[in-house]
Design a protein around this motif. Structure first.
Motif, PDB file in Angstrom:
ATOM      1  N   LEU A 151       2.977  -2.222  -5.598  1.00 27.53           N
ATOM      2  CA  LEU A 151       2.769  -3.641  -6.178  1.00 27.53           C
ATOM      3  C   LEU A 151       1.747  -3.694  -7.273  1.00 27.53           C
ATOM      4  O   LEU A 151       1.715  -4.477  -8.063  1.00 27.53           O
ATOM      5  N   MET A 152       0.779  -2.634  -6.940  1.00 30.04           N
ATOM      6  CA  MET A 152      -0.309  -2.557  -8.093  1.00 30.04           C
ATOM      7  C   MET A 152       0.160  -2.498  -9.372  1.00 30.04           C
ATOM      8  O   MET A 152      -0.161  -2.978 -10.395  1.00 30.04           O
ATOM      9  N   GLU A 153       1.271  -1.367  -9.354  1.00 28.95           N
ATOM     10  CA  GLU A 153       1.715  -0.871 -10.661  1.00 28.95           C
ATOM     11  C   GLU A 153       2.719  -2.072 -11.164  1.00 28.95           C
ATOM     12  O   GLU A 153       2.476  -2.513 -12.428  1.00 28.95           O
ATOM     13  N   ARG A 154       3.468  -2.722 -10.354  1.00 32.94           N
ATOM     14  CA  ARG A 154       4.444  -3.843 -10.807  1.00 32.94           C
ATOM     15  C   ARG A 154       3.699  -5.203 -11.118  1.00 32.94           C
ATOM     16  O   ARG A 154       3.896  -5.871 -12.070  1.00 32.94           O
ATOM     17  N   SER A 155       2.621  -5.270 -10.565  1.00 33.41           N
ATOM     18  CA  SER A 155       1.915  -6.641 -10.825  1.00 33.41           C
ATOM     19  C   SER A 155       1.034  -6.272 -12.229  1.00 33.41           C
ATOM     20  O   SER A 155       0.628  -7.479 -12.831  1.00 33.41           O
ATOM     21  N   SER A 156       0.720  -5.040 -12.381  1.00 38.40           N
ATOM     22  CA  SER A 156      -0.557  -5.191 -13.565  1.00 38.40           C
ATOM     23  C   SER A 156       0.405  -4.293 -14.918  1.00 38.40           C
ATOM     24  O   SER A 156      -0.447  -4.377 -15.930  1.00 38.40           O
ATOM     25  N   ARG A 157       1.581  -3.914 -14.789  1.00 40.98           N
ATOM     26  CA  ARG A 157       1.967  -3.467 -16.101  1.00 40.98           C
ATOM     27  C   ARG A 157       3.445  -4.011 -16.058  1.00 40.98           C
ATOM     28  O   ARG A 157       4.151  -4.329 -15.236  1.00 40.98           O
ATOM     29  N   MET A 187      -6.203  -6.626  -6.400  1.00 40.38           N
ATOM     30  CA  MET A 187      -7.264  -5.595  -6.424  1.00 40.38           C
ATOM     31  C   MET A 187      -6.874  -5.108  -8.054  1.00 40.38           C
ATOM     32  O   MET A 187      -7.910  -4.489  -8.756  1.00 40.38           O
ATOM     33  N   VAL A 188      -5.708  -5.185  -8.494  1.00 42.22           N
ATOM     34  CA  VAL A 188      -5.602  -4.816 -10.094  1.00 42.22           C
ATOM     35  C   VAL A 188      -5.634  -5.693 -11.079  1.00 42.22           C
ATOM     36  O   VAL A 188      -5.395  -5.623 -12.275  1.00 42.22           O
ATOM     37  N   ASN A 189      -5.549  -7.094 -10.703  1.00 40.96           N
ATOM     38  CA  ASN A 189      -5.517  -8.209 -11.601  1.00 40.96           C
ATOM     39  C   ASN A 189      -6.892  -9.203 -11.461  1.00 40.96           C
ATOM     40  O   ASN A 189      -7.084  -9.410 -10.199  1.00 40.96           O
ATOM     41  N   ASP A 190      -7.648  -9.141 -12.439  1.00 37.23           N
ATOM     42  CA  ASP A 190      -8.685 -10.074 -12.394  1.00 37.23           C
ATOM     43  C   ASP A 190      -8.640 -11.382 -11.535  1.00 37.23           C
ATOM     44  O   ASP A 190      -9.157 -11.815 -10.698  1.00 37.23           O
ATOM     45  N   SER A 191      -7.422 -12.143 -12.007  1.00 40.15           N
ATOM     46  CA  SER A 191      -7.124 -13.509 -11.382  1.00 40.15           C
ATOM     47  C   SER A 191      -5.559 -13.615 -11.685  1.00 40.15           C
ATOM     48  O   SER A 191      -4.934 -13.158 -12.705  1.00 40.15           O
ATOM     49  N   THR A 249     -12.462 -11.220  -3.808  1.00 44.93           N
ATOM     50  CA  THR A 249     -14.090 -11.299  -3.604  1.00 44.93           C
ATOM     51  C   THR A 249     -14.714 -10.004  -3.637  1.00 44.93           C
ATOM     52  O   THR A 249     -13.776  -8.965  -3.206  1.00 44.93           O
ATOM     53  N   ILE A 250     -15.950  -9.966  -3.622  1.00 40.02           N
ATOM     54  CA  ILE A 250     -16.520  -8.558  -3.767  1.00 40.02           C
ATOM     55  C   ILE A 250     -16.336  -7.951  -2.276  1.00 40.02           C
ATOM     56  O   ILE A 250     -15.823  -6.664  -1.806  1.00 40.02           O
ATOM     57  N   ASN A 251     -16.576  -8.950  -1.482  1.00 39.62           N
ATOM     58  CA  ASN A 251     -16.225  -8.647   0.159  1.00 39.62           C
ATOM     59  C   ASN A 251     -14.943  -8.029   0.469  1.00 39.62           C
ATOM     60  O   ASN A 251     -14.788  -7.264   1.011  1.00 39.62           O
ATOM     61  N   GLY A 252     -13.830  -8.847  -0.235  1.00 42.34           N
ATOM     62  CA  GLY A 252     -12.547  -8.647   0.001  1.00 42.34           C
ATOM     63  C   GLY A 252     -12.280  -7.185  -0.731  1.00 42.34           C
ATOM     64  O   GLY A 252     -11.441  -6.414   0.086  1.00 42.34           O
ATOM     65  N   ARG A 253     -12.897  -7.002  -1.797  1.00 44.88           N
ATOM     66  CA  ARG A 253     -12.378  -5.590  -2.390  1.00 44.88           C
ATOM     67  C   ARG A 253     -12.917  -4.325  -1.584  1.00 44.88           C
ATOM     68  O   ARG A 253     -12.350  -3.343  -1.420  1.00 44.88           O
TER      69      ARG A 253
END
Lengths: 202, 98
Positions: free
Chosen positions: A14-20, B25-29, B77-81
């Motif tokens: 998911l991390m891969e697919r959602s950010s690339r 986690m990998v996208n700002d928003s 949120t920072i908490n969530g991260r």
């Protein structure tokens, strides 16, 4: 039952697919390489008699620039059309959208160094510094690939490194611009595209 | 010895909640429809999981207008991260233990 392993695998995917943007097709690389080689060959054929004339010292009247720009422009246009076609097909197969936030981010990040490079090359042409045209194209293209690699398959980063090294070599061994250009935009694209196709699309 | 499942957060046990957090986690928003596309879930389903995560203050919700259309976007949120990182570490520990 779900395991920690399958959870982690899903999370990674998911991390891969959602950010690339992962649908960039390797075949577009192969074809871009073939077009570049054809273009370089045409340029070479065109330059042969001119080089002869230059040796005999009466080339002043011949302006080769428009022809070269026409070739380079055609290679670019055909490569882009082919890339869009194969990538659309690949995106449909992977059920990914072709025009989403990641493809936009990828294109934008590719475009910044490419635009700077384009301007730089135009300045070189205007000032008549032809020796540095091919090296600059290679270096800026390499930088663009590295910049865009954050938003697509990370592998294009390595193609970027190769293009930069090749561009610097071309600058050092000046006078062989066309040869280095053919290796960078022709050969490397074909090799890279074939590797990507085998790795992700079969 | 440390308990290997100590870091597991039960907030992330659900598959969709796990997915939401992974994406954030990998996208700002990211906005609601993008999230829906990526996770391939229904509106109602996604909304209820988002609400739950918001209540636990794992994610932050931002409502604004893009032109005339309302747009809701989410970020971790920072908490969530921190919590999600702990959860990931715990999952990895579990694998390494067995």
């Amino acid at each position: 039952m779900r395991t920690a392993e399958s959870d982690l695998k899903d999370i990674k995917e998911l991390m891969e697919r959602s950010s690339r943007f992962i649908s960039l097709s390797g075949l577009s690389g192969v074809f871009a390489g073939i077009y570049a080689l054809i273009g370089a060959f045409l340029a070479h054929l065109y330059l042969l008699p001119i080089n002869e004339l230059e040796r005999s010292g009466n080339s002043d009247t011949i302006n080769q620039l428009p022809y070269m720009i026409l070739i380079a422009g055609s290679v670019l246009v055909f490569s882009l059309i082919t890339a869009i076609w194969f990538t659309t097909r690949n995106a449909a197969k992977k059920k990914q959208k072709i025009w989403d936030r990641n493809s936009k981010l990828m294109l934008w990040n590719l475009a910044i160094p490419l635009f700077a490079g384009g301007c730089f090359v135009i300045i070189l042409l205007a000032k008549g510094t032809y020796d540095l045209v091919a090296p600059s194209m290679l270096v800026f293209y390499g930088l663009a690939l590295i910049n865009g690699s954050k938003y697509t398959l990370n592998d294009i980063r390595y193609l970027g490194y190769c293009e930069i090294i090749l561009g610097l070599l071309a600058a050092w061994f000046s006078g062989n611009g066309l040869l280095f250009w053919s290796i960078g935009f022709g050969l490397l694209h074909i090799v890279y595209g074939a590797v990507m196709y085998r790795k992700y699309e079969r | 010895m440390k308990n290997p499942i100590q870091g597991l957060h039960k907030e992330f046990e659900n598959r969709i909640k796990l997915g939401i957090m992974s994406v954030l986690m990998v996208n700002d928003s990211i906005d609601f429809n993008e999230l829906k596309d990526i996770l391939q879930v229904t509106d109602g389903n996604l909304a209820s999981h988002i609400n739950a995560l918001e209540k636990k203050e794992m994610i932050a919700v931002k409502k604004q207008f893009v032109g005339k259309k309302p747009n809701t976007s989410y970020s971790a949120t920072i908490n969530g991260r921190t919590a999600f990182s702990e959860h990931l570490n715990a999952l990895e520990n579990l694998i390494n233990k067995t």
